[in-house]
Design an enzyme around this catalytic site. Structure first.
Site, PDB file in Angstrom:
ATOM      1  N   GLY A 167       0.783  -1.243   0.000  1.00 47.65           N
ATOM      2  CA  GLY A 167       0.000   0.000   0.000  1.00 47.65           C
ATOM      3  C   GLY A 167       0.808   1.284   0.000  1.00 47.65           C
ATOM      4  O   GLY A 167       0.351   2.306   0.509  1.00 47.65           O
ATOM      5  N   SER A 168       1.997   1.273  -0.618  1.00 47.46           N
ATOM      6  CA  SER A 168       2.779   2.520  -0.633  1.00 47.46           C
ATOM      7  C   SER A 168       2.150   3.549  -1.565  1.00 47.46           C
ATOM      8  O   SER A 168       2.200   4.755  -1.287  1.00 47.46           O
ATOM      9  CB  SER A 168       4.242   2.261  -0.993  1.00 47.46           C
ATOM     10  OG  SER A 168       4.391   1.972  -2.357  1.00 47.46           O
ATOM     11  N   ASN A 169       1.560   3.115  -2.668  1.00 49.10           N
ATOM     12  CA  ASN A 169       0.853   4.069  -3.531  1.00 49.10           C
ATOM     13  C   ASN A 169      -0.339   4.681  -2.794  1.00 49.10           C
ATOM     14  O   ASN A 169      -0.596   5.874  -2.900  1.00 49.10           O
ATOM     15  CB  ASN A 169       0.393   3.387  -4.823  1.00 49.10           C
ATOM     16  CG  ASN A 169       1.486   3.392  -5.882  1.00 49.10           C
ATOM     17  OD1 ASN A 169       1.792   4.423  -6.461  1.00 49.10           O
ATOM     18  ND2 ASN A 169       2.114   2.235  -6.090  1.00 49.10           N
ATOM     19  N   MET A 214      -4.025  -7.170  -6.734  1.00 49.48           N
ATOM     20  CA  MET A 214      -3.475  -8.230  -7.587  1.00 49.48           C
ATOM     21  C   MET A 214      -4.537  -9.156  -8.189  1.00 49.48           C
ATOM     22  O   MET A 214      -4.299 -10.357  -8.325  1.00 49.48           O
ATOM     23  CB  MET A 214      -2.449  -9.050  -6.795  1.00 49.48           C
ATOM     24  CG  MET A 214      -1.261  -8.235  -6.306  1.00 49.48           C
ATOM     25  SD  MET A 214      -0.362  -7.421  -7.637  1.00 49.48           S
ATOM     26  CE  MET A 214       0.487  -8.816  -8.342  1.00 49.48           C
ATOM     27  N   ARG A 215      -5.685  -8.609  -8.506  1.00 45.70           N
ATOM     28  CA  ARG A 215      -6.744  -9.407  -9.150  1.00 45.70           C
ATOM     29  C   ARG A 215      -7.110  -8.748 -10.463  1.00 45.70           C
ATOM     30  O   ARG A 215      -7.132  -7.511 -10.541  1.00 45.70           O
ATOM     31  CB  ARG A 215      -8.010  -9.430  -8.281  1.00 45.70           C
ATOM     32  CG  ARG A 215      -7.802  -9.984  -6.922  1.00 45.70           C
ATOM     33  CD  ARG A 215      -7.952 -11.480  -6.936  1.00 45.70           C
ATOM     34  NE  ARG A 215      -7.605 -12.012  -5.631  1.00 45.70           N
ATOM     35  CZ  ARG A 215      -7.483 -13.299  -5.366  1.00 45.70           C
ATOM     36  NH1 ARG A 215      -7.700 -14.201  -6.313  1.00 45.70           N
ATOM     37  NH2 ARG A 215      -7.157 -13.702  -4.173  1.00 45.70           N
ATOM     38  N   ILE A 255      -9.737  -7.407 -12.838  1.00 39.63           N
ATOM     39  CA  ILE A 255     -11.105  -6.921 -12.609  1.00 39.63           C
ATOM     40  C   ILE A 255     -12.001  -7.482 -13.698  1.00 39.63           C
ATOM     41  O   ILE A 255     -11.708  -7.355 -14.882  1.00 39.63           O
ATOM     42  CB  ILE A 255     -11.109  -5.388 -12.572  1.00 39.63           C
ATOM     43  CG1 ILE A 255     -10.186  -4.991 -11.430  1.00 39.63           C
ATOM     44  CG2 ILE A 255     -12.515  -4.838 -12.488  1.00 39.63           C
ATOM     45  CD1 ILE A 255     -10.524  -3.805 -10.648  1.00 39.63           C
ATOM     46  N   ASN A 288      -5.946   2.222 -12.626  1.00 45.87           N
ATOM     47  CA  ASN A 288      -4.883   1.331 -12.150  1.00 45.87           C
ATOM     48  C   ASN A 288      -3.542   1.988 -12.412  1.00 45.87           C
ATOM     49  O   ASN A 288      -3.418   2.822 -13.318  1.00 45.87           O
ATOM     50  CB  ASN A 288      -4.955  -0.013 -12.884  1.00 45.87           C
ATOM     51  CG  ASN A 288      -3.918  -0.990 -12.377  1.00 45.87           C
ATOM     52  OD1 ASN A 288      -3.694  -1.121 -11.161  1.00 45.87           O
ATOM     53  ND2 ASN A 288      -3.239  -1.685 -13.274  1.00 45.87           N
ATOM     54  N   HIS A 306       0.530   0.965 -13.228  1.00 48.29           N
ATOM     55  CA  HIS A 306       1.345  -0.165 -13.683  1.00 48.29           C
ATOM     56  C   HIS A 306       2.797   0.302 -13.807  1.00 48.29           C
ATOM     57  O   HIS A 306       3.054   1.387 -14.340  1.00 48.29           O
ATOM     58  CB  HIS A 306       0.810  -0.650 -15.037  1.00 48.29           C
ATOM     59  CG  HIS A 306       1.543  -1.837 -15.557  1.00 48.29           C
ATOM     60  ND1 HIS A 306       1.338  -3.110 -15.046  1.00 48.29           N
ATOM     61  CD2 HIS A 306       2.495  -1.956 -16.503  1.00 48.29           C
ATOM     62  CE1 HIS A 306       2.136  -3.951 -15.679  1.00 48.29           C
ATOM     63  NE2 HIS A 306       2.849  -3.276 -16.572  1.00 48.29           N
TER      64      HIS A 306
HETATM   65  C1  GRF Z   1       3.254  -1.033  -7.664  1.00 50.06           C
HETATM   66  O1  GRF Z   1       4.516  -1.198  -8.289  1.00 50.06           O
HETATM   67  C2  GRF Z   1       2.178  -0.934  -8.697  1.00 50.06           C
HETATM   68  O2  GRF Z   1       2.576  -0.325  -9.876  1.00 50.06           O
HETATM   69  C3  GRF Z   1       1.853  -2.367  -8.968  1.00 50.06           C
HETATM   70  O3  GRF Z   1       1.974  -3.006  -7.719  1.00 50.06           O
HETATM   71  C4  GRF Z   1       2.858  -2.277  -6.884  1.00 50.06           C
HETATM   72  C5  GRF Z   1       2.098  -1.944  -5.632  1.00 50.06           C
HETATM   73  O4  GRF Z   1       2.901  -1.370  -4.653  1.00 50.06           O
HETATM   74  N1  GRF Z   1       0.557  -2.487  -9.580  1.00 50.06           N
HETATM   75  P1  GRF Z   1       2.235  -0.712  -3.362  1.00 50.06           P
HETATM   76  O5  GRF Z   1       1.356  -1.782  -2.740  1.00 50.06           O
HETATM   77  O6  GRF Z   1       1.450   0.483  -3.795  1.00 50.06           O
HETATM   78  O7  GRF Z   1       3.375  -0.359  -2.464  1.00 50.06           O
END
Ligand code: GRF
Length: 194
Positions: free
Chosen positions: A18-20, A96-97, A99, A113, A115
């Site tokens: 969940g860093s994003n 990680m699913r 949709i 999303n 990527h």
């Molecule tokens: C990120 O690299 C994102 O691009 C990919 O999964 C990773 C998720 O990282 N879809 P975080 O959970 O947001 O740290």
């Protein structure tokens, strides 16, 4: 779609760290991103990001497809939860699913999303590794709408990251992640306020 009153209401879907998501929280906190996070959902109860979301004071929910007799039942329950939270937009951040139809149909054109490559290059898993193996000198990240395909929806924003001669998978992944953190909130602001 009519302009709803108040701030755009967003649900974030995660599966892990969940860093994003945290980077989005930070931009909300400092006033750069005027949106409301109405729910953080994880398909994995152990996701680190769930705890971060709770610390931020956001409502969380978790259940997994394995608890349902089909993936569409799982998604139907998720739609119920999202609607109950009044989510207008879905932001996938390391969810990680793939949709599928049930969720897509209910949030047509409203699912985003991120990527870790410059799409349309290197779709799917391990995008950073794919870029290193292909020998490209520039990669980056892409925010895009989610459609029925894998990482194939319309592109909203991209940020390039140079691949250095001495990069390892870890160092490149880290620099792309920094780019992700600086890109996602801008893309969310762009689409929710356009
Ligand atoms: C990120 O690299 C994102 O691009 C990919 O999964 C990773 C998720 O990282 N879809 P975080 O959970 O947001 O740290």
């Amino acid at each position: 779609m009519m302009k709803p009153e108040g701030k755009p209401k967003i649900a974030i879907l995660i599966s892990g760290r969940g860093s994003n998501m945290s980077a989005i929280f930070d931009r909300i906190k400092d006033g750069s991103l005027p949106v409301e996070i109405v729910l953080v959902f994880s398909d994995k109860a152990v996701a680190e990001g769930l705890q971060k979301a709770r610390e931020y004071g956001v409502r969380t929910e978790t259940f997994s497809p394995s608890e349902f007799s089909s993936f569409s039942e799982y998604e139907a329950r998720l739609v119920e939860v999202l609607k109950h939270a009044q989510a207008q937009w879905i932001v996938c951040a390391g969810y990680m699913r793939i949709i599928k139809k049930t969720l897509l149909e209910n949030y047509q054109g409203r699912i985003l999303n991120i990527h870790p490559s410059l799409l349309p290059s290197f779709r799917g898993l391990n995008a950073q590794k794919q870029a290193i193996e292909a020998g490209v000198k520039i990669s980056g990240c892409t925010v895009h709408y989610v459609d029925e395909g894998v990482d194939s929806g319309q592109i909203i924003a991209q940020k390039a990251v140079e691949i250095l001669d001495n990069d390892t998978l870890a160092s490149l992944t880290q620099r792309i992640l920094q780019a992700e953190h600086d890109t996602y909130w801008r893309a969310i602001k762009k689409v929710t306020y356009s």
